[in-house]
Write an enzyme that holds these catalytic residues in place. Structure first.
Site, PDB file in Angstrom:
ATOM      1  N   HIS A  48       3.485  -1.723   3.886  1.00  0.00           N
ATOM      2  CA  HIS A  48       4.009  -0.366   4.074  1.00  0.00           C
ATOM      3  C   HIS A  48       4.730  -0.307   5.416  1.00  0.00           C
ATOM      4  O   HIS A  48       4.388  -1.045   6.347  1.00  0.00           O
ATOM      5  CB  HIS A  48       2.878   0.662   4.070  1.00  0.00           C
ATOM      6  CG  HIS A  48       2.297   0.935   2.711  1.00  0.00           C
ATOM      7  ND1 HIS A  48       1.484   2.001   2.447  1.00  0.00           N
ATOM      8  CD2 HIS A  48       2.436   0.249   1.548  1.00  0.00           C
ATOM      9  CE1 HIS A  48       1.132   1.983   1.162  1.00  0.00           C
ATOM     10  NE2 HIS A  48       1.695   0.919   0.599  1.00  0.00           N
ATOM     11  N   GLU A  50       4.607   1.668   7.943  1.00  0.00           N
ATOM     12  CA  GLU A  50       3.796   1.909   9.140  1.00  0.00           C
ATOM     13  C   GLU A  50       3.067   0.643   9.588  1.00  0.00           C
ATOM     14  O   GLU A  50       3.014   0.326  10.774  1.00  0.00           O
ATOM     15  CB  GLU A  50       2.741   3.003   8.876  1.00  0.00           C
ATOM     16  CG  GLU A  50       3.292   4.346   8.478  1.00  0.00           C
ATOM     17  CD  GLU A  50       3.323   4.542   6.966  1.00  0.00           C
ATOM     18  OE1 GLU A  50       3.842   3.652   6.252  1.00  0.00           O
ATOM     19  OE2 GLU A  50       2.851   5.584   6.497  1.00  0.00           O
ATOM     20  N   CYS A  78      -0.330   7.098   4.021  1.00  0.00           N
ATOM     21  CA  CYS A  78      -1.376   7.000   3.000  1.00  0.00           C
ATOM     22  C   CYS A  78      -2.712   6.686   3.696  1.00  0.00           C
ATOM     23  O   CYS A  78      -2.763   6.538   4.919  1.00  0.00           O
ATOM     24  CB  CYS A  78      -1.028   5.903   1.992  1.00  0.00           C
ATOM     25  SG  CYS A  78      -1.160   4.226   2.674  1.00  0.00           S
ATOM     26  N   CYS A  81      -2.554   3.359   5.756  1.00  0.00           N
ATOM     27  CA  CYS A  81      -1.768   3.464   6.989  1.00  0.00           C
ATOM     28  C   CYS A  81      -2.443   4.399   7.995  1.00  0.00           C
ATOM     29  O   CYS A  81      -2.407   4.154   9.201  1.00  0.00           O
ATOM     30  CB  CYS A  81      -0.354   3.916   6.673  1.00  0.00           C
ATOM     31  SG  CYS A  81       0.555   2.661   5.743  1.00  0.00           S
TER      32      CYS A  81
HETATM   33 ZN   LIG Z   1       0.832   3.461   3.654  1.00  0.00          ZN
END
Ligand SMILES: [Zn+2]
Length: 143
Positions: A48, A50, A78, A81
């Site tokens: 992801h 991040e 999410c 993260c």
């Molecule tokens: Zn994430």
């Protein structure tokens, strides 16, 4: 946030959902790490925006603590993260669009400000939210 949006646009090339992130130095003048979603491009479920930006910032600083730093991301983090943000000790999380289906920084959960955790970054949401959401809407419309 403009830099994070630039990152988000790069994700589409690899077939990934357009989310981008940057980590800013404590004085706000330097981008220590940047990333965009690379799950499809790399086959890595943890890739992801991040997480990649945090990893690169830590590598740049030569240590895992990102104390004083700000992470800017186009979409609400999410749970994974949000956990990584707590672990990295960033001082501030700035995000654009809310994620009502999976957001863990105020929408569905609020992992980053959970009082049971020993580190709680400040959260600023809604920065250029319409631009951030439009990128996602366009992406999914075109699929
Ligand atoms: Zn994430």
């Amino acid at each position: 946030m403009r830099l994070a949006l630039d990152q988000a646009a790069l994700a589409v090339r690899g077939g990934d959902v357009p989310v981008g992130a940057v980590v800013l130095s404590p004085d706000g003048t330097t981008v220590l790490g940047a990333g965009h979603n690379e799950r499809e491009a790399t086959g890595d479920p943890t890739a992801h925006a991040e997480v990649l930006a945090i990893r690169r910032a830590a590598a740049q600083l030569g240590e895992w603590r990102l104390t004083g730093c700000t992470l800017v991301v186009t979409l609400e983090p999410c749970t994974m993260c949000a956990g990584a943000l707590v672990q990295s000790r960033v001082d501030r999380v700035v995000y654009g669009a809310r994620d009502d289906k999976a957001g863990a920084a105020g929408s569905l959960w609020d992992v980053v400000r959970d009082r049971r955790l020993n580190h709680r970054p400040e959260v600023i949401e809604g920065v250029l939210a319409e631009d951030c959401a439009a990128l996602l809407t366009d992406f999914f419309r075109n699929r």
